[in-house]
Design a protein around this motif. Sequence first.
Motif, PDB file in Angstrom:
ATOM      1  N   THR A 142      -0.692   4.363   3.028  1.00  0.00           N
ATOM      2  CA  THR A 142       0.762   4.233   2.863  1.00  0.00           C
ATOM      3  C   THR A 142       1.451   3.817   4.155  1.00  0.00           C
ATOM      4  O   THR A 142       2.337   2.952   4.134  1.00  0.00           O
ATOM      5  CB  THR A 142       1.359   5.551   2.323  1.00  0.00           C
ATOM      6  OG1 THR A 142       0.843   5.797   1.006  1.00  0.00           O
ATOM      7  CG2 THR A 142       2.883   5.476   2.257  1.00  0.00           C
ATOM      8  N   PRO A 143       1.090   4.395   5.320  1.00  0.00           N
ATOM      9  CA  PRO A 143       1.729   3.926   6.566  1.00  0.00           C
ATOM     10  C   PRO A 143       1.496   2.442   6.829  1.00  0.00           C
ATOM     11  O   PRO A 143       2.422   1.737   7.258  1.00  0.00           O
ATOM     12  CB  PRO A 143       1.067   4.799   7.648  1.00  0.00           C
ATOM     13  CG  PRO A 143       0.667   6.042   6.933  1.00  0.00           C
ATOM     14  CD  PRO A 143       0.257   5.585   5.565  1.00  0.00           C
ATOM     15  N   ASN A 144       0.266   1.956   6.576  1.00  0.00           N
ATOM     16  CA  ASN A 144      -0.003   0.530   6.786  1.00  0.00           C
ATOM     17  C   ASN A 144       0.755  -0.347   5.786  1.00  0.00           C
ATOM     18  O   ASN A 144       1.248  -1.428   6.132  1.00  0.00           O
ATOM     19  CB  ASN A 144      -1.499   0.237   6.691  1.00  0.00           C
ATOM     20  CG  ASN A 144      -2.219   0.534   7.995  1.00  0.00           C
ATOM     21  OD1 ASN A 144      -1.598   0.717   9.037  1.00  0.00           O
ATOM     22  ND2 ASN A 144      -3.547   0.591   7.943  1.00  0.00           N
ATOM     23  N   GLU A 145       0.858   0.125   4.535  1.00  0.00           N
ATOM     24  CA  GLU A 145       1.610  -0.622   3.534  1.00  0.00           C
ATOM     25  C   GLU A 145       3.074  -0.731   3.942  1.00  0.00           C
ATOM     26  O   GLU A 145       3.681  -1.803   3.874  1.00  0.00           O
ATOM     27  CB  GLU A 145       1.499   0.050   2.165  1.00  0.00           C
ATOM     28  CG  GLU A 145       2.231  -0.713   1.060  1.00  0.00           C
ATOM     29  CD  GLU A 145       2.150   0.006  -0.281  1.00  0.00           C
ATOM     30  OE1 GLU A 145       2.441  -0.650  -1.305  1.00  0.00           O
ATOM     31  OE2 GLU A 145       1.833   1.208  -0.304  1.00  0.00           O
ATOM     32  N   SER A 146       3.646   0.378   4.388  1.00  0.00           N
ATOM     33  CA  SER A 146       5.038   0.372   4.843  1.00  0.00           C
ATOM     34  C   SER A 146       5.221  -0.568   6.015  1.00  0.00           C
ATOM     35  O   SER A 146       6.196  -1.321   6.097  1.00  0.00           O
ATOM     36  CB  SER A 146       5.473   1.787   5.242  1.00  0.00           C
ATOM     37  OG  SER A 146       5.516   2.638   4.132  1.00  0.00           O
ATOM     38  N   LEU A 147       4.263  -0.533   6.947  1.00  0.00           N
ATOM     39  CA  LEU A 147       4.357  -1.363   8.149  1.00  0.00           C
ATOM     40  C   LEU A 147       4.280  -2.848   7.810  1.00  0.00           C
ATOM     41  O   LEU A 147       5.092  -3.650   8.286  1.00  0.00           O
ATOM     42  CB  LEU A 147       3.237  -0.985   9.124  1.00  0.00           C
ATOM     43  CG  LEU A 147       3.258  -1.671  10.488  1.00  0.00           C
ATOM     44  CD1 LEU A 147       4.511  -1.274  11.260  1.00  0.00           C
ATOM     45  CD2 LEU A 147       1.998  -1.305  11.281  1.00  0.00           C
TER      46      LEU A 147
ATOM     47  N   SER B 148       7.576  -3.878   5.832  1.00  0.00           N
ATOM     48  CA  SER B 148       8.881  -3.718   6.470  1.00  0.00           C
ATOM     49  C   SER B 148       8.974  -4.327   7.861  1.00  0.00           C
ATOM     50  O   SER B 148      10.085  -4.577   8.342  1.00  0.00           O
ATOM     51  CB  SER B 148       9.226  -2.225   6.561  1.00  0.00           C
ATOM     52  OG  SER B 148       8.290  -1.546   7.399  1.00  0.00           O
ATOM     53  N   ILE B 149       7.850  -4.587   8.519  1.00  0.00           N
ATOM     54  CA  ILE B 149       7.906  -5.062   9.902  1.00  0.00           C
ATOM     55  C   ILE B 149       8.577  -6.429  10.000  1.00  0.00           C
ATOM     56  O   ILE B 149       9.203  -6.751  11.017  1.00  0.00           O
ATOM     57  CB  ILE B 149       6.482  -5.107  10.523  1.00  0.00           C
ATOM     58  CG1 ILE B 149       6.570  -5.138  12.049  1.00  0.00           C
ATOM     59  CG2 ILE B 149       5.693  -6.281   9.995  1.00  0.00           C
ATOM     60  CD1 ILE B 149       7.146  -3.912  12.675  1.00  0.00           C
TER      61      ILE B 149
ATOM     62  N   TYR C 166       9.924  -6.399  -3.333  1.00  0.00           N
ATOM     63  CA  TYR C 166       8.866  -5.961  -2.412  1.00  0.00           C
ATOM     64  C   TYR C 166       7.781  -5.168  -3.134  1.00  0.00           C
ATOM     65  O   TYR C 166       6.593  -5.315  -2.863  1.00  0.00           O
ATOM     66  CB  TYR C 166       9.444  -5.095  -1.301  1.00  0.00           C
ATOM     67  CG  TYR C 166      10.133  -5.855  -0.194  1.00  0.00           C
ATOM     68  CD1 TYR C 166       9.670  -7.088   0.239  1.00  0.00           C
ATOM     69  CD2 TYR C 166      11.255  -5.329   0.426  1.00  0.00           C
ATOM     70  CE1 TYR C 166      10.303  -7.774   1.256  1.00  0.00           C
ATOM     71  CE2 TYR C 166      11.895  -6.007   1.454  1.00  0.00           C
ATOM     72  CZ  TYR C 166      11.413  -7.227   1.861  1.00  0.00           C
ATOM     73  OH  TYR C 166      12.036  -7.907   2.868  1.00  0.00           O
TER      74      TYR C 166
ATOM     75  N   PHE D 273      14.727  -3.342   6.393  1.00  0.00           N
ATOM     76  CA  PHE D 273      13.595  -2.678   7.037  1.00  0.00           C
ATOM     77  C   PHE D 273      13.503  -1.219   6.605  1.00  0.00           C
ATOM     78  O   PHE D 273      12.429  -0.726   6.226  1.00  0.00           O
ATOM     79  CB  PHE D 273      13.728  -2.763   8.558  1.00  0.00           C
ATOM     80  CG  PHE D 273      12.786  -1.851   9.296  1.00  0.00           C
ATOM     81  CD1 PHE D 273      11.448  -2.167   9.432  1.00  0.00           C
ATOM     82  CD2 PHE D 273      13.249  -0.667   9.859  1.00  0.00           C
ATOM     83  CE1 PHE D 273      10.570  -1.326  10.111  1.00  0.00           C
ATOM     84  CE2 PHE D 273      12.382   0.183  10.545  1.00  0.00           C
ATOM     85  CZ  PHE D 273      11.044  -0.144  10.660  1.00  0.00           C
TER      86      PHE D 273
ATOM     87  N   TYR E 107      10.448   0.227   4.453  1.00  0.00           N
ATOM     88  CA  TYR E 107       9.537   1.206   5.057  1.00  0.00           C
ATOM     89  C   TYR E 107       9.537   2.528   4.289  1.00  0.00           C
ATOM     90  O   TYR E 107       8.493   3.162   4.120  1.00  0.00           O
ATOM     91  CB  TYR E 107       9.938   1.467   6.506  1.00  0.00           C
ATOM     92  CG  TYR E 107       8.902   2.255   7.284  1.00  0.00           C
ATOM     93  CD1 TYR E 107       7.826   1.597   7.879  1.00  0.00           C
ATOM     94  CD2 TYR E 107       8.977   3.632   7.390  1.00  0.00           C
ATOM     95  CE1 TYR E 107       6.858   2.311   8.570  1.00  0.00           C
ATOM     96  CE2 TYR E 107       8.014   4.354   8.083  1.00  0.00           C
ATOM     97  CZ  TYR E 107       6.957   3.683   8.676  1.00  0.00           C
ATOM     98  OH  TYR E 107       5.995   4.391   9.353  1.00  0.00           O
TER      99      TYR E 107
ATOM    100  N   TYR F 210       6.971   5.858   0.657  1.00  0.00           N
ATOM    101  CA  TYR F 210       7.022   7.310   0.794  1.00  0.00           C
ATOM    102  C   TYR F 210       7.848   7.940  -0.332  1.00  0.00           C
ATOM    103  O   TYR F 210       7.616   9.097  -0.711  1.00  0.00           O
ATOM    104  CB  TYR F 210       7.629   7.696   2.150  1.00  0.00           C
ATOM    105  CG  TYR F 210       6.748   7.337   3.325  1.00  0.00           C
ATOM    106  CD1 TYR F 210       5.693   8.172   3.710  1.00  0.00           C
ATOM    107  CD2 TYR F 210       6.951   6.174   4.042  1.00  0.00           C
ATOM    108  CE1 TYR F 210       4.874   7.840   4.780  1.00  0.00           C
ATOM    109  CE2 TYR F 210       6.143   5.833   5.124  1.00  0.00           C
ATOM    110  CZ  TYR F 210       5.105   6.675   5.485  1.00  0.00           C
ATOM    111  OH  TYR F 210       4.289   6.343   6.540  1.00  0.00           O
TER     112      TYR F 210
END
Length: 536
Positions: A72-77, A80-81, A305, A430, A434, A438
Amino acid sequence: MPGGAAALPSSGMDTGKKSSVVGILMSCFAAFGTILFGYDTGTISGIKEMKFWLMTFGYEKTPGSGEYTISTPNESLVVSILSLGTFFGALFAAPMADIMGRRWGIVGACAVFSVGVAMQTAATAIPLFVVGRVFAGLGVGMVSCLVPMYQAESSPKWIRGAVVSCYQWAITIGIFLAACVNQATKDRMDYGSYRIPTAIQFVWAGVLAIGMFLLPESPRYLIKKHRDADAAHSLGRLLSVPDDHPDVQVEIEDIKANLRMEEEIGQSSYADCFKMGPNKVLLRTLTGIFLQAWQQLTGVNFIFYYGTTFFKQSGISDPFLITIATNVVNVCMTIPAFWAVDHVGRRRLLLIGAVGMLICEYLVAIIGVTISIENAAGQKVLVAFVCIYIAFFASTWGPVAWVVTSEIFPLAIRAKAMSMSTASNWLWNFGIGYATPYMVNEEYGNLGPKVFFVWGSTCLGCLLFTYFCIMETKGLSLEQIDILYQNTTPVKSVSYRNQLIAHNVHAADDEAIARASGREVFNHEKGSQTSAQEKV
């Protein structure tokens, strides 16, 4: 002349519709740049669900299962980056616009964007892919600020809303094209599955850069730089008339008069964007910043997204095809806005859109929490209301937010205020991009369809903000919009705007400006006004 504004010859930018055709086409071409934004938004939604991409950048859920995912952190990054890059790109656009000009600023943005595309295409691991999205974001952020600014400053006022709406339409076309390309490559089990849709973005950047090289610079930018002869030549090209044509000279004098007034007040720095005063610069700056924020808080980018993921979790058998369907709705329903924005009006469209989206999003949330994923009929109803919701957004808040922010700022601070408004859009983009995983993923918030209760509530905020803060500016020149802000409030702006149109007030007419500065605008000296018009 005693007739004041009525004595001025009409400008080709106002009524010379036949002579303005070239200018309209030139301004519309600039909208091509937003295909960059839309295509990238649509591409990442599908790419992150492709099996080969997940095998390359993610990990196997359980050994031997053959199912791959990313954290999930990598997906968000990854998602959203880009928006973080666009935030800074929008802020960089202000000095680029004021130093290099609107036209060369867009060309430079295309170069930065291309660097990011090259990195994403070459990447086989998360770090390089993420850095590539940052650079691409910088380019997209610059383009998203510079293109509507260029359009608003170069297009005729009677169709300016439709021209700037092309900006949003190009975004929807980009999203649709990305969905089609993703559908064609998603089953490839090689690097072409994600490299082909990514590398196609070189084409969009190249066409835009070459086209802007051939187009004229914004005449208002040239006047700001005191290059009056160049401004007359640019305006002549946009109107298809000689540089010394009366229509060109009237328009030039209006722009110069308005700029002189702004320069006397001293508006030029970022601090000046937040100053109180007769020009209501603070209100205008905050209107632009919050309007772009509310546009993101409608929740539409949740669909673009994470739509493929959301439809998959809702039990839809082919989420890629449903994503294409929502994109078709997005493209087609932006077209009515071309007519409506200059006939129905900016303020009224925003109010209608907020109400429509609010109702649809609450219905999607209610349906989503009351039916099971096996209920095929219920899922079809859910998809239908999602499409209606997108239709409301596409025909109202999608294009109109860009139209309003492109035209409400004074020339002296336009680049700076526009960059902050666009940066606000990307900052919220963003944040939403991001936070969404979550909010909806099972191991975290697990809201699922209940997330639409959140978006429905934010649309209520959109409704209240529009009623109390948005002026009606349809049919006004950028210089007349300054007069509007100086003399009325958003709630009363429709009637005052009608008076400006009826009396044909020009910024270069001191007598008309003096009347507009009073509270009894146009109501006093009515007899002398009529007499003056008869003389003319």
